[in-house]
Design a protein around this motif. Sequence first.
Motif: not given
Length: 86
Positions: A31-49
């Motif tokens: 089963n999938d639960l889709f979250i359209p606006d999950m808060p996350a920190d994005i690394c500005l250097n490598c783009g890691m979430v």
Amino acid sequence: MTKTKNTKCYYCGSEDFEERRVRYIYSRENNDLFIPDMPADICLNCGMVYYHGSALLKVEQRFKAIQKHQEQPDRYATMPVMDYAS
Ligand SMILES: [Zn+2]
């Protein structure tokens, strides 16, 4: 943009992060639960979430709650859209 506190990227070691809302799909037991606006920190250097632990916990709790109260399988297919921005 807001910088988050004392976070360091596990991959590149950068301390430059930006908080964004990203799409997230929680998958468990076919089963999938889709979250359209999950808060996350994005690394500005490598783009890691990096997802927030508290947000992940909310998703998991929500998923379990849906599963417990699930009576009509059809509902599941619609993949409920939720707001985790708060
Ligand atoms: Zn990085």
